[in-house]
Design a protein around this motif. Structure first.
Motif, PDB file in Angstrom:
ATOM      1  N   CYS A 115      25.399  65.891 -38.838  1.00 50.71           N
ATOM      2  CA  CYS A 115      24.221  65.207 -38.280  1.00 50.71           C
ATOM      3  C   CYS A 115      24.557  64.210 -37.185  1.00 50.71           C
ATOM      4  N   ARG A 118      24.116  65.154 -33.627  1.00 47.65           N
ATOM      5  CA  ARG A 118      23.809  66.582 -33.846  1.00 47.65           C
ATOM      6  C   ARG A 118      25.046  67.444 -34.044  1.00 47.65           C
ATOM      7  N   GLY A 153      20.872  68.818 -47.011  1.00 44.84           N
ATOM      8  CA  GLY A 153      22.213  69.075 -46.519  1.00 44.84           C
ATOM      9  C   GLY A 153      22.230  70.093 -45.402  1.00 44.84           C
ATOM     10  N   ALA A 154      23.427  70.604 -45.141  1.00 39.40           N
ATOM     11  CA  ALA A 154      23.604  71.555 -44.048  1.00 39.40           C
ATOM     12  C   ALA A 154      24.736  72.509 -44.399  1.00 39.40           C
ATOM     13  N   PHE A 155      24.654  73.731 -43.861  1.00 39.86           N
ATOM     14  CA  PHE A 155      25.833  74.587 -43.825  1.00 39.86           C
ATOM     15  C   PHE A 155      26.605  74.166 -42.583  1.00 39.86           C
TER      16      PHE A 155
ATOM     17  N   PHE B 111      14.019  68.318 -38.194  1.00 43.42           N
ATOM     18  CA  PHE B 111      15.242  67.846 -38.864  1.00 43.42           C
ATOM     19  C   PHE B 111      15.101  68.002 -40.376  1.00 43.42           C
ATOM     20  N   ALA B 114      15.729  71.507 -41.107  1.00 44.27           N
ATOM     21  CA  ALA B 114      17.161  71.811 -40.962  1.00 44.27           C
ATOM     22  C   ALA B 114      17.936  71.417 -42.213  1.00 44.27           C
ATOM     23  N   CYS B 115      17.523  70.328 -42.853  1.00 41.35           N
ATOM     24  CA  CYS B 115      18.276  69.772 -43.988  1.00 41.35           C
ATOM     25  C   CYS B 115      17.738  70.180 -45.353  1.00 41.35           C
ATOM     26  N   ARG B 118      19.371  72.889 -47.240  1.00 35.01           N
ATOM     27  CA  ARG B 118      20.309  73.319 -46.185  1.00 35.01           C
ATOM     28  C   ARG B 118      19.680  74.256 -45.163  1.00 35.01           C
ATOM     29  N   GLY B 119      18.339  74.159 -45.022  1.00 33.32           N
ATOM     30  CA  GLY B 119      17.724  74.899 -43.921  1.00 33.32           C
ATOM     31  C   GLY B 119      16.619  75.843 -44.332  1.00 33.32           C
ATOM     32  N   LYS B 140      16.320  70.723 -30.505  1.00 29.05           N
ATOM     33  CA  LYS B 140      16.861  69.390 -30.786  1.00 29.05           C
ATOM     34  C   LYS B 140      15.946  68.696 -31.777  1.00 29.05           C
ATOM     35  N   THR B 141      16.520  68.301 -32.906  1.00 36.19           N
ATOM     36  CA  THR B 141      15.740  67.602 -33.923  1.00 36.19           C
ATOM     37  C   THR B 141      16.520  66.355 -34.324  1.00 36.19           C
ATOM     38  N   GLY B 153      20.895  63.940 -36.246  1.00 35.52           N
ATOM     39  CA  GLY B 153      20.024  65.096 -36.102  1.00 35.52           C
ATOM     40  C   GLY B 153      20.770  66.405 -36.173  1.00 35.52           C
ATOM     41  N   ALA B 154      20.095  67.455 -35.715  1.00 38.97           N
ATOM     42  CA  ALA B 154      20.680  68.791 -35.784  1.00 38.97           C
ATOM     43  C   ALA B 154      20.136  69.628 -34.632  1.00 38.97           C
ATOM     44  N   PHE B 155      20.930  70.577 -34.182  1.00 35.49           N
ATOM     45  CA  PHE B 155      20.393  71.642 -33.353  1.00 35.49           C
ATOM     46  C   PHE B 155      19.820  72.666 -34.327  1.00 35.49           C
ATOM     47  N   TYR B 156      18.529  72.852 -34.298  1.00 32.48           N
ATOM     48  CA  TYR B 156      17.911  73.746 -35.283  1.00 32.48           C
ATOM     49  C   TYR B 156      16.673  74.370 -34.646  1.00 32.48           C
ATOM     50  N   ARG B 233      23.881  74.318 -27.200  1.00 30.57           N
ATOM     51  CA  ARG B 233      24.402  73.126 -27.854  1.00 30.57           C
ATOM     52  C   ARG B 233      24.884  72.055 -26.879  1.00 30.57           C
TER      53      ARG B 233
END
Lengths: 368, 368
Positions: A115, A118, A153-155, B111, B114-115, B118-119, B140-141, B153-156, B233
């Motif tokens: 996270c 990102r 969570g995340a993979f 986000f 994404a979490c 785990r998605g 972008k989150t 955050g995460a790219f999701y 990314r």
């Protein structure tokens, strides 16, 4: 040193296994791209190993983030301490987060790496048996929610996993047993010969025999790498790695995170999965008992908490990540060494499994 | 209805643009795999559109999660409300999270998706101009940290983006202007002819002319989809989408999240990027002024906050995500319609940019 590979295309990475790897700065440096690293550890592990790892990485600008120890701290508040440490020391996107500790540290540091800005690089340096054979490999990261374990969570795959088998010398016996629950799991779900090997070597493992530990770790990591390589995001076979975990997570959540160690809950949960598999006629009573005996010899609890009713289990299991469209899927054994994930079982079999007198069952096994 | 495609291999998805799409349940249902959906909105947007979207999805089991409105709430505490809502209603891995609102809702719901476990899947239904032309596209989150914007955050990627242009009818003028900052950005960084079109149509856009808005949204989304498709990314060209954002994020963080709207801060930040590009001799004074005039005509602030010193800017910019190995990279213009990301500029040029008298500069432009 042994090197295994987790094959995931562009996200592939090595698992290094050997004595004294903690001091091998050159090996670590191969997997660090920038000039900054953040070592995340906890109050128990840091006094034992942080200084050595830090010395091995003397060429890098370092931030040390030491968290409170235990599953009870695997939550947002503690995760925030990692973000605070990274931002205060101005870590940028090229930083590498290094997890030094057990499964909780690996899960949290990995999720923070997933996270932070990102996504930044991270490396797993697991110091407990459980994290070495299971949680450090495969990219599952995350934290608990009061309503369910690992729900957020995340993979997110590491750049490398570095297992220093010498670090087990300082591991409390209770934690070693917890790790053995996951080792035994691999035998039960996909490697029947490994079960036989474990029956021969379980005492050597509990006495920290290095050759036995190394072999157990290698075989476990090889099994994990195989399954993860085939199904990274758990759309199929990877779910079999959760044998005993649906029951086990219910125990952990109900008892309060950290009261039972994860591996202990998996131990008792695996007994329940064995019992249910027997009730469905998939494994014989003798096979169930073989599994229970091995778990017991590993020093694990094989009876779920007295205070938990079937309703408690059903309530917690309803939010399990294996629930799909309202159907609870369970990992069960078709035979020793072969697991399936299925929602296709009579509800009565589950109910009977939850009402079984496990204390009586285990007593009847005797000491053999 | 127009359909654009974001090309990202297995993560590709469509952007639908049209009037009244909010009521098109069949279109949405194509992108929902399970039987459950969670609509995440805020206290401002929910009273306007939640009921309509809910009616369009009558075939699904729904949970509605209504958050407080504004950038000040783009934090963990508010994110937690989404997890609480999902877990309490026992959403499983097959659920779909639908973001109904502006950029803050899209970033947070994305986000959370994404979490969560785990998605899980998610769909963007952006209702502000800024989110329609920018933040809903590209994956972008994230949330803010007290020390930096969007630091966690995460790219999701979403399954689809559904833009109902009619939803702009209820958008406050200030928010419309904020969205125009990102529209103008595309002209400046990669589409010089679009700048000319905007100069012709800026008044029509501010008067909510539907044809003009549709064209501006389509051209913006097409530009965004192209850039994201080339660099998901942000290892290269995608960073050019952050023209004005490094200065702008410093303004947002310093003033307190939500005091300046994101687009407003980007407006003033873009003026600073134009000025710095001119100081480097990359664009002419007349080109800088052309950009400033257009931003001003869009109703945007073109002067940074009086109270911010160069030191304030440098402090906040030091944690920008474009910092690599201690070097602050900036998005600057080589000419109108062509941006670069570079750390290769004299420090004095940055210092001079931060000490420029923007109020005087803008006054000197006159009203033309």
């Amino acid at each position: 040193m042994q090197t295994l590979q987790v094959d995931l295309g562009t996200r592939s990475y090595p698992i290094y296994i050997g004595r004294g790897l903690l001091d091998d700065g050159a090996l670590l440096a191969r997997h660090i791209v920038g000039r900054q690293v953040a070592i995340v550890s906890n109050e128990t592990v840091a006094p034992l190993y942080l200084q050595r790892l830090s010395a091995a990485l003397a060429d890098f600008k370092q931030t040390h983030i030491v968290l409170p120890d235990g599953e009870a701290h695997k939550n947002w508040e503690t995760l925030q301490l990692i973000f605070d440490g990274l931002l205060q020391a101005r870590h940028d996107r090229r930083t590498t987060v290094i997890a030094l500790g057990g499964g909780v540290i690996g899960d949290m540091a990995g999720f923070a790496a997933a996270c932070y800005q990102r996504g930044v690089n991270f490396i797993q340096v697991p110091t407990t048996l459980l994290s070495q054979v299971d949680s450090s490999v495969g990219g599952k990261t995350g934290i608990n929610h009061p309503l369910g374990k690992n729900m957020i969570g995340a993979f997110y795959q590491p750049q490398a996993v570095l297992i220093d088998t010498a670090s087990l010398a300082t591991l409390p016996a209770r934690e070693l047993s917890a790790g053995l629950a996951e080792v035994i799991k691999y035998g039960l779900i996909c490697d029947e010969p490994f079960l036989g090997w474990l029956e021969t070597n379980i005492d050597a493992l509990r006495q920290l025999d290095d050759a036995a530990l190394s072999e157990a770790i290698e075989r476990s990591c090889a099994a994990k790498a195989r399954v993860v390589g085939a199904d990274e995001r758990e759309s199929g076979i990877r779910a079999t790695l959760n044998l005993g975990h649906t029951f086990g997570h219910a125990i952990e959540t109900h008892m309060g995170y950290g009261v039972w160690l994860h591996g202990e809950a998996v131990g008792a949960g695996t007994v329940m999965a064995l019992e249910m598999s027997r009730r469905l006629g998939w494994i014989a009573e003798a096979e169930r008992d073989r599994g229970i005996r091995l778990l017991r010899r590993a020093g694990l609890p094989v009876v779920p908490p007295q205070e938990m009713t079937p309703e408690h289990f059903l309530e917690h299991m309803a939010v399990d990540k294996k629930v799909l469209d309202g159907q609870l899927r369970l990992v069960l054994l078709q035979r020793l060494g072969e697991a399936v994930v299925t929602a296709d079982y009579p509800r009565e079999a589950l109910q009977a499994t939850l009402t079984t007198d496990y204390a009586g069952l285990v007593d009847s096994l005797g000491d053999a």
